[in-house]
Design a protein around this motif. Structure first.
Motif, mmCIF file in Angstrom:
data_model
loop_
_atom_site.group_PDB
_atom_site.id
_atom_site.type_symbol
_atom_site.label_atom_id
_atom_site.label_comp_id
_atom_site.label_asym_id
_atom_site.label_seq_id
_atom_site.Cartn_x
_atom_site.Cartn_y
_atom_site.Cartn_z
ATOM 1 N N SER B 48 11.714 -3.453 1.888
ATOM 2 C CA SER B 48 13.219 -4.627 2.051
ATOM 3 C C SER B 48 12.813 -5.400 3.903
ATOM 4 O O SER B 48 13.239 -6.843 4.357
ATOM 5 C CB SER B 48 14.409 -4.271 2.247
ATOM 6 O OG SER B 48 14.069 -2.537 2.697
ATOM 7 N N GLY B 49 12.352 -4.782 4.855
ATOM 8 C CA GLY B 49 12.100 -4.921 5.786
ATOM 9 C C GLY B 49 10.727 -5.660 6.404
ATOM 10 O O GLY B 49 10.615 -6.631 6.996
ATOM 11 N N VAL B 50 10.204 -6.139 4.878
ATOM 12 C CA VAL B 50 8.234 -6.900 5.023
ATOM 13 C C VAL B 50 9.097 -8.587 4.666
ATOM 14 O O VAL B 50 9.478 -8.819 3.575
ATOM 15 C CB VAL B 50 7.728 -6.851 3.815
ATOM 16 C CG1 VAL B 50 6.362 -7.264 3.872
ATOM 17 C CG2 VAL B 50 7.702 -5.343 4.371
ATOM 18 N N ASP B 51 9.091 -9.539 5.650
ATOM 19 C CA ASP B 51 9.351 -10.845 5.326
ATOM 20 C C ASP B 51 7.573 -11.810 5.003
ATOM 21 O O ASP B 51 8.409 -12.890 4.863
ATOM 22 C CB ASP B 51 9.904 -11.479 6.855
ATOM 23 C CG ASP B 51 9.133 -11.287 8.263
ATOM 24 O OD1 ASP B 51 8.079 -10.840 8.314
ATOM 25 O OD2 ASP B 51 10.060 -11.063 8.829
ATOM 26 N N PHE B 52 6.354 -10.894 4.942
ATOM 27 C CA PHE B 52 5.559 -11.868 4.622
ATOM 28 C C PHE B 52 4.470 -11.287 3.464
ATOM 29 O O PHE B 52 3.996 -9.912 5.262
ATOM 30 C CB PHE B 52 5.138 -12.631 5.325
ATOM 31 C CG PHE B 52 4.494 -13.710 5.319
ATOM 32 C CD1 PHE B 52 3.058 -13.412 5.702
ATOM 33 C CD2 PHE B 52 4.648 -14.450 4.916
ATOM 34 C CE1 PHE B 52 1.318 -13.828 5.236
ATOM 35 C CE2 PHE B 52 3.201 -15.901 4.489
ATOM 36 C CZ PHE B 52 2.242 -14.996 4.802
ATOM 37 N N VAL B 53 3.537 -11.811 2.956
ATOM 38 C CA VAL B 53 2.139 -10.997 2.777
ATOM 39 C C VAL B 53 1.723 -12.228 2.829
ATOM 40 O O VAL B 53 1.769 -12.586 2.179
ATOM 41 C CB VAL B 53 2.577 -9.805 1.294
ATOM 42 C CG1 VAL B 53 3.461 -8.874 1.780
ATOM 43 C CG2 VAL B 53 3.438 -10.359 -0.132
ATOM 44 N N ASP B 54 -0.066 -12.027 2.729
ATOM 45 C CA ASP B 54 -0.608 -12.697 2.534
ATOM 46 C C ASP B 54 -1.371 -12.296 1.344
ATOM 47 O O ASP B 54 -1.179 -10.355 1.535
ATOM 48 C CB ASP B 54 -1.836 -12.853 3.497
ATOM 49 C CG ASP B 54 -2.474 -11.606 4.259
ATOM 50 O OD1 ASP B 54 -3.355 -12.364 5.095
ATOM 51 O OD2 ASP B 54 -2.340 -10.688 3.981
ATOM 52 N N SER B 55 -3.198 -12.951 1.042
ATOM 53 C CA SER B 55 -3.267 -12.376 -0.066
ATOM 54 C C SER B 55 -4.238 -11.010 0.258
ATOM 55 O O SER B 55 -3.878 -10.751 -1.237
ATOM 56 C CB SER B 55 -4.513 -13.576 -0.704
ATOM 57 O OG SER B 55 -4.963 -13.997 -0.126
#
Lengths: 380, 101
Positions: B48-55
């Motif tokens: 819930s606290g993660v605002d971005f993931v990359d590949s």
């Protein structure tokens, strides 16, 4: 045929007054001379009116016939145009049906591929691409981990080498000390000196080896660092945008398929409209057959007018010929005729009536005058 | 990215926060190792606290899944937010592990 009572009125000789000349119950007094003149005058007026009526009836006949012909002609024209309209609507409908065929599929080589198949294919391909991107990401991160592990091991080896070198240095020092002690011991230390020397030699070659190993390790570490750098390049290519694009492309494809459905619907509506037009045109064409009935009715009217005109003509002639002494003339009442003609707004009608009523012509009227045009517009 | 580990009775929870990208690989790897050595049978990643993931982050999650199944544990991803949720959906992560909204 009209049941005209043919009464011959003896007005040129006074009737003998007396009961014996008249039928029982009816007393006929001899008309005074003034009354006779009045009567003649009345008859003359009647003849005049009759002649005007006769000519008017002729003129009316011509009008009615004209009108009937006009209506027939225009009705025929309209029927043709409506039929053409219906044909065009059908052609249009056929064309739009072709459009459906075009909108539904895409031609690819020899195949007609339905749009839904295209959409599905694209969706599957996009799914494939995403899977591959993920796999690529996973494998390259796995490589990064592996290189990391390798680096650690290599560092460990490097530490061992450093340790070996340290041990070597100490061994060398010890050997040096041993040589010094050997010299001090003199002859007794000769053997010892030899051994000490051998140890120093061993130490030297160990050192050489250590240096070689160290060189290799440096090269290895260099390679590892370069490999790590390359992997980082690969792994940091963020494919998240590409992955998100799949969503957008799928939405666009769905839009395409939906637009197709909309087009199909519209085409079906157009077809239905064409059908409606055809049906309506049939109804119109049937309705225009009123013209047939109208023509017949007008023919009856014309016929009747002819009969009336003939009857008038007969009576006129008879009246005139029965009383040659009165010098009755058969002439139209031109005053009255003119006032009638003045009522007509349409110039060409006026012209025809002038020709028949005033000039007594039986044939076709002369060419209408230019002011016609203005009058025709008035009508509308 | 930073994280906090909260042990529960049936599961171990790791709360991640910030941007989860390639540069976090060393940290994430040691986190996974630590979680695998716990006794709980389920590992929960609270996103819930993660605002971005990359590949790269997705790749690391896939590697984590391999690790955890070797240790006979299961992974649950919980409450992914907008960008993260979209990525997980398009990448069909729900077919590989439990994703709780």
């Amino acid at each position: 045929m009209f049941g005209l009572a043919r009464k011959t009125v003896e007005i040129d000789a006074p009737v003998a007054s007396g009961v014996d000349a008249a039928p029982p119950g009816i007393s006929v007094a001899a008309p005074p001379a003034a009354d006779t003149a009045d009567l003649v005058s009345s008859v003359q007026r009647w003849l005049s009116v009759s002649e005007t009526q006769r000519r008017t009836l002729h003129a009316l006949r011509s009008e009615v016939t004209h009108t009937s012909d006009d209506v027939e002609r225009e009705t025929d024209v309209m029927t043709d145009m409506f039929r053409r309209l219906a044909d065009n609507a059908q052609t249009q409908s056929a064309v739009t049906r072709q459009l459906v065929g075009l909108a539904d599929t895409i031609r690819c080589g020899d195949e007609e591929v339905p749009i839904t198949t295209v959409a599905q294919l694209m969706s599957d391909t996009l799914g494939d691409v995403v899977s591959r991107v993920l796999m690529l990401s996973k494998e390259s991160m796995g490589m990064v981990y592996a290189l990391d592990d390798l680096s650690r091991h290599v560092m460990q080896v490097e530490r061992c080498i450093a340790h070996i070198e340290k041990i070597n240095r100490e061994t060398n020092l010890l050997a040096l000390n041993a040589t010094i002690e050997a010299v001090r011991a003199g002859d007794a230390g000769k053997t010892f000196a030899v051994v000490a020397n051998e140890v120093r030699d061993l130490s030297k070659s160990t050192n050489g080896l250590a240096t070689t190993i160290r060189t290799q390790i440096d090269a290895l570490l260099g390679g590892l660092r370069r490999g790590h750098a390359v992997l980082k390049e690969v792994a940091t290519i963020d494919m998240s945008e590409q992955i998100l694009v799949k969503e957008r492309l799928e939405a666009l494809l769905a839009g395409l398929v939906e637009r197709n459905s909309a087009i199909n619907l519209l085409v079906r509506e157009t077809s239905q409209t064409a059908e409606c037009i055809s049906r309506d045109v049939s109804t119109i064409v049937t309705g225009m057959q009123f013209q047939d009935r109208m023509k017949q009715r007008l023919e009856h009217v014309v016929d009747t007018m002819e009969v009336l005109a003939d009857a008038l003509s007969e009576l006129q002639t008879e009246t005139q010929e029965s009383h040659p002494a009165q010098a009755l003339v058969i002439e139209a009442d031109l005053e009255w005729a003119r006032s009638l003609i003045d009522r007509y707004k349409l110039g060409e009608v006026k012209a025809r009536f002038v020709s028949r009523l005033l000039e007594g012509r039986e044939d076709m009227p002369p060419e209408p005058v230019v002011e016609e045009a203005a009058d025709s517009i008035e009508l509308f | 990215m930073h994280y906090a580990v909260i042990p529960h009775t049936e599961s171990t929870e790791a709360r991640l926060a910030g941007r989860f990208t390639f540069t976090d690989y060393a940290e994430f790897r040691s986190l996974v190792d630590r979680l695998c050595s716990d006794t709980a049978a389920t590992i929960v990643f609270d996103l819930s606290g993660v605002d971005f993931v990359d590949s790269a982050a997705l790749g690391m999650l896939l590697l984590a899944r391999d690790e955890t199944s070797k240790a006979q544990k299961r992974i649950v991803l919980r409450r992914p937010q907008t960008q993260v949720a979209r990525m997980l959906t398009i990448a069909r992560f729900d077919e590989l592990m439990t994703v709780d909204a």
